[in-house]
Design a protein around this motif. Structure first.
Motif, mmCIF file in Angstrom:
data_model
loop_
_atom_site.group_PDB
_atom_site.id
_atom_site.type_symbol
_atom_site.label_atom_id
_atom_site.label_comp_id
_atom_site.label_asym_id
_atom_site.label_seq_id
_atom_site.Cartn_x
_atom_site.Cartn_y
_atom_site.Cartn_z
ATOM 1 N N LEU A 48 46.163 18.106 57.465
ATOM 2 C CA LEU A 48 47.582 17.922 56.997
ATOM 3 C C LEU A 48 47.810 17.764 55.200
ATOM 4 O O LEU A 48 48.975 18.143 54.725
ATOM 5 C CB LEU A 48 47.769 17.077 57.455
ATOM 6 N N VAL A 49 47.031 16.464 54.884
ATOM 7 C CA VAL A 49 47.334 15.607 54.130
ATOM 8 C C VAL A 49 46.599 16.370 52.521
ATOM 9 O O VAL A 49 47.401 17.148 51.873
ATOM 10 C CB VAL A 49 47.847 14.244 53.630
ATOM 11 N N ASN A 102 45.725 29.797 53.618
ATOM 12 C CA ASN A 102 43.923 29.798 54.198
ATOM 13 C C ASN A 102 43.990 27.900 55.171
ATOM 14 O O ASN A 102 43.856 27.942 55.429
ATOM 15 C CB ASN A 102 43.240 29.623 53.312
ATOM 16 N N ARG A 103 45.048 27.163 54.419
ATOM 17 C CA ARG A 103 45.164 25.275 54.685
ATOM 18 C C ARG A 103 45.495 25.808 56.471
ATOM 19 O O ARG A 103 44.874 25.323 57.538
ATOM 20 C CB ARG A 103 45.694 24.378 54.068
ATOM 21 N N ALA A 104 46.048 26.518 56.702
ATOM 22 C CA ALA A 104 46.648 26.046 57.336
ATOM 23 C C ALA A 104 46.123 27.499 58.508
ATOM 24 O O ALA A 104 46.036 26.542 59.777
ATOM 25 C CB ALA A 104 48.653 27.372 57.418
ATOM 26 N N SER A 125 40.017 18.939 50.417
ATOM 27 C CA SER A 125 39.289 17.501 51.080
ATOM 28 C C SER A 125 38.389 18.194 51.942
ATOM 29 O O SER A 125 39.153 16.700 52.880
ATOM 30 C CB SER A 125 40.135 16.492 51.452
ATOM 31 N N VAL A 126 37.463 18.781 51.849
ATOM 32 C CA VAL A 126 35.957 19.050 52.664
ATOM 33 C C VAL A 126 35.377 17.714 54.041
ATOM 34 O O VAL A 126 35.335 17.793 55.017
ATOM 35 C CB VAL A 126 35.617 20.267 52.718
ATOM 36 N N VAL A 127 35.362 17.271 52.636
ATOM 37 C CA VAL A 127 34.445 15.600 52.880
ATOM 38 C C VAL A 127 34.935 15.324 54.490
ATOM 39 O O VAL A 127 34.503 14.913 55.675
ATOM 40 C CB VAL A 127 33.806 14.917 51.548
ATOM 41 N N PRO A 128 36.623 14.238 53.966
ATOM 42 C CA PRO A 128 36.812 13.756 55.003
ATOM 43 C C PRO A 128 36.890 13.986 56.636
ATOM 44 O O PRO A 128 36.878 13.574 56.978
ATOM 45 C CB PRO A 128 38.088 13.209 54.288
#
Lengths: 588, 362
Positions: A147-148, A85-87, A169-172
């Motif tokens: 990425l992080v 999902n992140r990819a 980390s949706v907000v950043p």
């Protein structure tokens, strides 16, 4: 007889000619890091953008590769679900916001809009530099978070998942995209003002190259739509960070409101992505067919038509999201309308080929690839605009394939066409003709192999964003991944020969393609202020049939059979003497 | 290697309508697209540099052609639009007499409830559920040839209830209701996919629809055969009530699969023939189960002591039906026992009932 012996006074051997100092151009005008980082030269800023978006294209491409690799197995070949999902989110965010949107507008737009309209620079050079810094700031933040930290919401960021459930980390990430949106607005504004105010004498609106028209339409969308997504993203961040109920029903919000606001930007945004590609293709097809463009006004106005109608059909992304029946009818109808100008463009491009004198250097192969793939992408869009078929195809791989045909088959091909077309002008070097043709062919073939299986899977109902899928889709997924590896190879080849050309490439002449635009009237690479004189335009942009550029001067011999050996083998502004010789050299 | 059919399974009236429209668009677009390709190829071959002098005519365009290729595509696109509206109209408006089923999406399962009270989990990620939920994973049972309206909502984030065989798809939104409806035309088992990305296990939020004959379906609605394929009886069904009673009356103290059982285990018993104490045998049907509850010592199974008390006055007629349906549905390995993580029903005695001392010691 007197003989006078005239002794010739010993003549000093003529001093060996001083080695000619390299022509001053924008590239050798300072080599220090600050000469780049503090430049206000639109060309250098274009190069800064080129380097940065190439990095994002590679990062996004690696994410795409991971996604396709994982789909080799019905239960996920290499990644756990959360990683997958992140990819795909990283792929979407990087490619859309940090590659496609800035690709042609920020790289080619920055570099070539002033040159093509005969201006020294963009209207606001410092704003232009600021836009790059803003872009890099936003991109760094967003890249760091995908990425992080990792974002697993998909690039569409639908709440309440993105504001409540997602543990990433949706907000950043959202703030990063928000910040880089300002760069898009700055670039759009800059180009818009430049086109309005800085055209050289004689460059009337109906003599503007079609690339300029398409960027004009693009900039309009950037300027008007980006603020909406900025608001939307900020609201997401506010809801997520402080629990203010805007989109989450459990806090009193409305999740469909987000979709309306998001697509109000993101649908026009796909035209931000595709219109500049269409503009570049119009330049390339005319040049390599040696023909006036067929239906100049039709193409120019269809760009504007797309830009305007493109604002009116955002809810066709929401036919199954519970919007009202009559709203769905209206948005389906309007979506049909936007297909018309796209069709007009395609017909005009093919009309331009008719009775031309066509050569197939890399820019032309990419441009023809654009047309071929865009036809598939455009026609399959009709299935999704039609209500009766969208209720099945929505959110399946059919949509994925359609979108990639338009965005990658269309825009990335358009970008590569532009890059190959203008590379000699930007760098002063020619790349390998053979390798570039090979790369273009591989990319087109690999593209079909990757995405045609996805149409079939989507038709059979395979949903998007699935790391696990039923066994009956296995064969097609393997085929798609195989195609993607060919496509990936195709994208790697240009990075090699283009890099090599910088060091070993032949020096390019001012006008290696024998093109008509003003950008070819300066040396390659261009001088710092583009023109040593103020160009005066006397005719339309594509007078290939007569054989004159926009200033009414003869064109050099074009590359290809019957002409000079290679694209870099010609000099001269006086017109060809060979088979391409034209009777008329100046038109009024 | 499993291969896909050329045209996906069509199991509803909407699916057939979809296919006609889909192939109409495909043929029109295919012909148009290939015609453009052919023309491009023709130009690229005929007008390649080597075949021309290099001189080109100065063609600027043609108003007539522009009009032609504006108007004709517009008309064609509007035909797609009109036909699409017709299909969508069919899909969006369920008939008034449609049976209703409620479906709730949550991360990461689909739960269905029938108006008659049966509740079943029709799909989801087993790894993400507790044991009782896992045992309740079944199929969404629908009757063939009868319209069904699905009313959807979500407990958390947006999901989407997509059934490719029916060519139907609709988002399940938190805080509001959406509807889809089907008229299944074919019996069989079909995929349910969650089509709206909903988090980690999105791709496992999949389930099954089972379309069965109308007779079977009605039989099931009235508490008959278990067609949903769950481990435990479906919540809200008669058998489920029977299971609650089975626990409440502590039947499982003796009728257990453990080695120290004092009575025969009842799993998979229905329909088999059991040998009776003192010779002969009996087919286990509803009548025999009923009799065994009311007069347990009338027909004792070979090898067991007649120690069971009569439940004649302890259960009502309705409860008896429920118990019979439960025993009928009891599958291998599903007899609950006290060590299971099931809460004891309210009001259940905490001590096992004492079997009355038998006067006639065998």
């Amino acid at each position: 007889m007197s003989t006078a012996i005239h002794h010739a006074a010993p003549v000093a051997a003529p001093a060996p000619p001083e080695p000619m100092p390299a022509e001053p151009n924008y590239l050798n005008n300072g080599y220090g890091i600050w000469s780049w980082l503090l430049t206000t030269d639109h060309k250098r800023i274009g190069i800064l953008y080129l380097v940065s978006i190439t990095a994002f294209f590679m990062a996004g491409g690696i994410a795409a590769g991971l996604v396709r690799l994982n789909l080799l197995s019905p239960t996920g070949a290499i990644m756990a679900e959360d990683q997958y999902n992140r990819a795909f989110t990283a792929h979407g965010v990087l490619m859309l916001f940090f590659f496609l949107i800035p690709s042609i507008p920020a790289v080619m737009g920055n570099f070539f809009v002033p040159m093509m309209i005969g201006a020294k620079d963009l209207a606001f050079p410092k704003l232009n530099l600021a836009s790059w810094y803003v872009f890099i700031l936003g991109a760094a933040l967003a890249t760091w978070s995908v990425l992080v930290g990792g974002i697993d919401t998909g690039w569409t960021l639908y709440p309440p998942y993105s504001t409540r459930a997602s543990q990433a980390s949706v907000v950043p990430g959202v703030v990063g995209v928000f910040i880089s949106g300002f760069s898009s607005i700055m670039t759009g504004l800059n180009i818009l003002v430049t086109i309005h105010k800085m055209r050289c004498p004689g460059m009337t609106w109906s003599r503007l190259p079609l690339f300029i028209w398409s960027l004009y339409a693009t900039s309009l969308i950037q300027l008007l739509a980006t603020p909406v997504v900025a608001v939307t993203l900020l609201l997401i961040a506010v809801e997520r960070a402080w629990g203010v109920g805007i989109f989450d029903p459990s806090l009193g919000g409305d999740p469909v409101l987000f979709q309306h606001m998001f697509w109000f930007y993101s649908h026009p945004a796909v035209y931000i992505m595709i219109l500049p590609g269409m503009g570049a293709v119009s330049e390339v097809i005319t040049c390599f067919s040696r023909k006036n463009v067929f239906g100049y006004h039709a193409i120019a106005w269809s760009s504007m038509g797309i830009a305007v109608v493109g604002f009116l059909l955002w809810a066709h992304h929401m036919f199954v999201a519970g919007i009202s029946f009559y709203a769905a009818l209206l948005f389906s109808f309007l979506s049909m309308l936007v297909a018309v100008p796209s069709a007009i463009k395609v017909f005009n491009w093919t009309g331009t080929l008719y009775k031309g004198s066509i050569t197939f250097q890399a820019p032309m192969l990419f441009a023809l690839g654009f047309v071929v793939l865009f036809i598939v992408g455009g026609l399959t869009g009709l299935y999704l605009a039609t209500l009766g078929t969208d209720i099945h195809l929505h959110d399946t791989y059919f949509v994925v394939a359609h979108f990639h045909f338009v965005m990658v088959g269309g825009m990335v091909m358009g970008y590569f066409a532009a890059l190959h077309y203008w590379w000699p002008k930007m760098t002063g070097r020619m790349y390998s003709d053979w390798w570039s043709r090979v790369a273009a062919s591989i990319i087109i073939v690999g593209f079909f192999l990757t995405f045609v299986p996805q149409f079939i899977m989507g038709y059979h109902g395979m949903p998007r964003r699935y790391p696990n899928y039923p066994g009956e889709f296995h064969v097609l997924n393997v085929m798609s991944t195989a195609g993607a590896s060919i496509l990936g190879l195709g994208y790697l080849i240009p990075s090699v020969y283009l890099t090599l050309s910088l060091f070993f490439g032949e020096k390019a002449t001012a006008n290696p393609w024998s093109a008509t635009g003003l950008e070819w009237q300066t040396p390659s690479p261009p001088t710092v202020f583009n023109f040593d004189f103020t160009p005066v335009v006397v005719c339309g942009p594509y007078e290939y049939a007569i054989g004159v550029d926009q200033m009414g001067r003869g064109l050099p011999e074009p590359p290809g059979p019957g002409g000079a050996e290679g694209p870099s083998g010609k000099v001269g502004q006086t017109g060809p003497a060979g088979p391409m010789h034209k009777e008329t050299h100046v038109v009024g | 290697v499993k291969l896909l059919p050329f045209i996906p399974e069509q199991a509803s009236t909407l699916a057939t309508r979809f296919e006609y429209l889909f192939w109409y668009i495909t043929i029109v677009c295919g012909v148009a697209g290939l015609a453009i390709y052919a023309f491009m190829l023709y130009c690229c071959v005929k007008y390649r540099r080597g075949a021309t002098t290099g001189s080109t005519p100065r063609i600027l365009g043609s108003q007539r052609l522009e009009l032609t290729w504006t108007i004709i595509p517009t008309v064609i696109f509007f035909s797609f639009f009109g036909w699409g509206v017709a299909v969508f109209n069919h899909a969006a408006h369920p008939p008034a007499d449609a049976m209703e089923v409620f479906v709730i999406g949550k991360q990461w399962m689909w739960k269905a409830q029938y108006p008659t009270g049966q509740r079943v989990i029709i799909g989801g990620n087993p790894r993400n559920m507790n044991e009782s939920e896992r045992n309740s994973i079944g199929r969404l049972l629908l009757p063939v040839n009868r319209p069904v309206r699905i009313t959807l909502t979500s407990e958390d984030v947006i999901h989407d209830f997509g059934v490719p065989a029916f060519r139907s798809k609709i988002d399940a939104l938190p805080g509001r209701y959406t509807t889809a409806w089907y008229h299944p035309t074919k019996t069989g088992e079909f995929h349910i996919y969650c089509d709206q990305y909903c988090g980690t296990w999105h791709s496992l939020m999949v389930g099954k629809i089972a379309v069965v004959g109308e007779q079977e379906f009605d039989d099931w609605l009235q508490g008959g055969n278990s067609l949903q394929g769950t481990q435990n009886p479906v919540d809200g069904s008669l058998a489920f009530e029977g299971r609650q009673l089975f626990l409440k009356l502590q039947c499982s103290n003796c009728h257990t699969a453990k080695p120290d059982a004092r009575a025969p285990v009842l799993e998979g018993l229905y329909g088999t023939r059991v040998p009776l104490r003192g010779g002969g045998g009996e087919i286990v049907d509803e009548a025999y189960i009923l009799q065994s509850i009311l007069e347990p010592r009338a027909k004792v199974v070979e090898g067991w002591e007649p120690i069971m008390p009569s439940y004649k006055d302890k259960v009502t007629a309705e409860e008896l039906t429920a118990l019979v349906q439960y025993i009928r549905s009891l599958k291998r390995g599903t007899t609950p026992d006290r060590t299971e993580r099931f809460p004891v029903p309210d009001g259940a005695p905490t001590q096992p009932p004492q079997p009355p001392i038998s006067p006639e010691k065998k």
